[in-house]
Design an enzyme around this catalytic site. Structure first.
Site, PDB file in Angstrom:
ATOM      1  CE  LYS A 124     -17.313  -6.383   5.778  1.00  0.00           C
ATOM      2  NZ  LYS A 124     -16.507  -6.600   4.580  1.00  0.00           N
TER       3      LYS A 124
ATOM      4  CD  GLU B 145      -1.684  -2.377   1.638  1.00  0.00           C
ATOM      5  OE1 GLU B 145      -0.485  -2.588   1.922  1.00  0.00           O
ATOM      6  OE2 GLU B 145      -2.577  -3.247   1.750  1.00  0.00           O
TER       7      GLU B 145
ATOM      8  CG  PHE C 110      -9.650  -8.921  12.087  1.00  0.00           C
ATOM      9  CD1 PHE C 110      -8.421  -9.481  12.443  1.00  0.00           C
ATOM     10  CD2 PHE C 110     -10.014  -8.904  10.750  1.00  0.00           C
ATOM     11  CE1 PHE C 110      -7.581 -10.009  11.475  1.00  0.00           C
ATOM     12  CE2 PHE C 110      -9.175  -9.441   9.779  1.00  0.00           C
ATOM     13  CZ  PHE C 110      -7.955  -9.996  10.140  1.00  0.00           C
ATOM     14  CD  GLN C 111      -6.957  -7.007   8.526  1.00  0.00           C
ATOM     15  OE1 GLN C 111      -7.843  -6.764   7.718  1.00  0.00           O
ATOM     16  NE2 GLN C 111      -5.792  -7.550   8.189  1.00  0.00           N
TER      17      GLN C 111
ATOM     18  CG  MET D  83      23.017  11.189   0.627  1.00  0.00           C
ATOM     19  SD  MET D  83      24.202  12.249  -0.219  1.00  0.00           S
ATOM     20  CE  MET D  83      23.201  12.912  -1.531  1.00  0.00           C
TER      21      MET D  83
END
Ligand SMILES: Cc1cc2nc3c(=O)[nH]c(=O)nc-3n(C[C@H](O)[C@H](O)[C@H](O)COP(=O)(O)OP(=O)(O)OC[C@H]3O[C@@H](n4cnc5c(N)ncnc54)[C@H](O)[C@@H]3O)c2cc1C
Ligand SMILES: Cc1ncc(C[n+]2csc(CCOP(=O)(O)OP(=O)(O)O)c2C)c(N)n1
Ligand SMILES: [Mg+2]
Length: 569
Positions: free
Chosen positions: A161, A49, A111-112, A473
């Site tokens: 949801k 993501e 959950f999540q 770098m």
């Protein structure tokens, strides 16, 4: 029209002109994905993501439109964070849509569940948790408005949801958006414009500092008219590249920590700085109390918070740059600064004499030569998307370009891993243009999984890997300022050509400068995606980015590349 929340998402994205979104589905956003195929919107399935946000960002920067990223709740949403912070720092307009636990579970460690509006509050321009499906259409409309207007930036919409599943009467919002306390500015204050014009007309050694705001306000042509009338040389920030054609005789080059020495010198000697749509980042100013000591300063920016924030100025103009330049133009006298320009050219010649690309080939493959070859082979016409590190600075210094929106790079956050996914977004935004991702071996491996996205989307993206087997770098800083201790910067790397070949991507490896041009030409004529690994010099003067303003030093205290002409004499 009865519509579910999920359908409203796509209805509204279509109305906002969205053609492509980047994302990964999951439990809390599946309902939104379900009706997707009924709409004429392309979904690009990324592999992480973070890369959905970077790709949306790259898409936005290459197209001037709003990019869209979608993720599920919890880990999907938190994975977006680095991409959102990157977009915020560089004022890139993206809208992120995240799934969320159903409203009645919020706060229960469901959950999540992750509090993504809380987490993203400091790194978004604005964010929303939608708890009522009747608010959804207007929220999306407002989110796009906020993302693209004023100083652009990321907006996040968190969508539980049950809100995606709920039905409501869908009425596309028609009303004009009015937000208390938010009104993007337009023209500048006329009195300040007059004062700026007086300073400009009096100046003997003026320099324009052109930044990203020039590109964001679409002021390129107005700037050129202004520059030619007042005959003022133009220095560019990293994100300002493309704001003014680098082939123009009044173009200087990049300013700042790794800017060209003659550009920094011109800034330090200037009697007037005109800061146009740039925010005096510390990479740009160096030590502040010795910054451009002789210069009066004019700053034009549309964000009031930027005016007098870092560098105090004589005239601050709050306004959209293009409009302010249009206001300024009639008051600015046709001028000639011949003596000043000759002086700057003299410094430019000295810079060129030290430039590594003007030294005879010695068989060592140095990155500046690679980038310069790439520019010559592509006639400076490609879109270049970089990752972060030494290769980023070399790309900025040696890929001179004339076209706007053609260098895409993470400037403010300096996000390693940005290059490949942002290049995917840029290639999708500009399918007809040649896009090159220039990446380092460290950052490439932070998001290398996006090679999967590349092949699934059948994009003809080209990738140039500058492989120095180091977090280069950081290694350079260790060489210069930390006693040469290469602590945790050496990388044991895979065989990169075989790695890309595992994805079905054609790869070349270049170790000899003599082969550079041929490899680039072959990669360019290859129809699909192509990859070149350049095994460049790893350390020492040929492996360092020059010049460099050491941390804490003034702009004119640059560390220079040892002078080859002097050394050879
Ligand atoms: C390793 C590394 C090294 C770096 N070295 C350098 C370096 O040597 N030199 C350098 O320049 N940068 C360097 N950078 C980048 C630097 O950190 C900043 O990101 C960059 O200087 C910011 O450029 P900017 O101010 O033009 O753009 P931004 O940070 O995007 O700021 C744009 C400004 O324009 C304003 N603006 C936006 N829209 C408008 C409008 N319509 N009208 C008016 N104003 C508007 C905004 O409010 C903002 O103030 C480096 C980055 C990294 C990662
Ligand atoms: C996500 C992230 N982690 C760490 C850093 C610090 N950092 C800046 S440049 C750099 C090295 C980059 O190495 P590489 O990708 O190989 O590019 P090179 O400098 O060698 O060209 C690191 C570790 C960063 N900018 N971003
Ligand atoms: Mg490296």
């Amino acid at each position: 029209m009865r519509r579910t929340g999920a359908q409203i998402v796509w209805e509204m994205l279509s109305r906002e002109g969205v053609e492509v979104v980047f994302g990964i589905p999951g439990g809390a956003i599946m309902d939104t994905y379900h009706p997707l195929r009924d709409y004429d919107i392309r979904h690009v399935l990324v592999r992480h993501e973070q890369c959905a946000a970077h790709a949306a960002d790259g898409y936005a920067r290459a197209s001037g439109r709003v990019g869209v990223a979608i993720a599920t709740s919890g880990p999907g949403a938190t994975n977006l964070v680095t991409g959102i912070a990157t977009a915020t720092m560089d004022s890139s307009p993206i809208v992120c849509i995240t799934g969320q636990t159903p409203t009645h579970f919020i706060g229960s460690d469901a959950f999540q569940e992750a509090d993504i509006t809380g987490i993203s509050l400091p790194i978004t321009k604005h964010n929303y948790l939608v708890t009522d499906v009747r608010d959804l259409a207007y929220t999306i409309h407002e989110a796009f408005y906020i993302a693209r207007t004023g100083r652009p930036g990321p907006v996040l919409i968190d969508l539980p949801k049950d809100v995606q599943q709920a039905e409501t009467d869908f009425l596309p919002p028609e009303e004009e958006i009015r937000l208390p306390g938010y009104s993007p500015v337009g023209q500048g204050d006329q009195e300040s414009v007059r004062q700026a014009a007086d300073l400009i007309n009096d100046a003997q050694r003026p320099v324009i500092l052109a930044g990203h705001g020039v590109l964001m306000s679409g002021a390129m042509q107005t700037l050129q008219a202004f520059v030619e009338k007042a005959e003022i040389p133009v220095a560019l920030t990293l994100l300002g590249k493309g704001a003014f054609p680098e082939s123009h005789p009044l173009a200087l080059g990049m300013m700042g920590m790794h800017g060209e020495a003659f550009v920094n010198r011109a800034i330090q000697e200037a009697d007037l700085l005109l800061a146009f749509g740039m925010r005096f980042d510390d990479r740009v100013t160096g030590r502040l109390d010795r910054y451009a000591p002789a210069a009066r300063r004019v700053h034009v920016d549309l964000d009031a918070a930027e005016l007098n924030k870092i560098v105090p100025v004589d005239v601050a103009i709050l306004g959209d740059l293009r409009q302010v330049l249009e206001q300024l133009l009639p008051f600015v006298e046709q001028a000639s600064h011949q003596e000043w320009l000759e002086q700057v050219d003299h410094w430019r010649d000295e810079t060129n004499s030290r430039d590594i690309v003007n030294r005879p080939q010695n068989g060592r493959l140095v990155a500046p030569y690679v980038i310069q070859s790439l520019r010559e082979e592509t006639q400076g016409e490609a879109i270049v998307v970089t990752d972060v590190g030494q290769h980023q600075m070399w790309a900025a210094l040696y890929y001179h370009l004339d076209r706007p929106h053609s260098l895409i790079t993470s400037g403010g956050l300096g996000t390693m891993g940005f290059g490949l996914p942002a290049a995917i977004g840029a290639q999708i935004a500009q399918p007809g243009r040649e896009v090159w991702a220039i990446v380092g071996d460290g950052g490439f491996q932070m998001t290398v999984q996006e090679l999967g996205t590349l092949i699934q989307e059948e994009l003809p993206l080209r990738i140039a890997l500058c492989n120095n087997s180091y977090l280069g770098m950081v290694r350079q800083w260790q060489e210069m300022f930390y006693d040469g201790r290469y602590e945790s910067t050496y990388l044991v790397n895979p065989d990169f050509v075989r790695l890309v070949e595992a994805y079905g991507i054609r790869g070349w490896r270049v170790t000899d400068p003599e082969d550079t041009r041929d490899a680039i030409a072959e990669a360019r004529s290859h129809p699909g995606p192509a990859f070149i690994e350049f095994q460049i010099v790893q350390e020492g003067d040929d492996g360092n980015v020059y010049p460099m303003v050491p941390p804490g030093a003034a702009l004119d205290e640059m560390i220079r590349r040892p002078h080859p002409a002097v050394e050879g004499a």
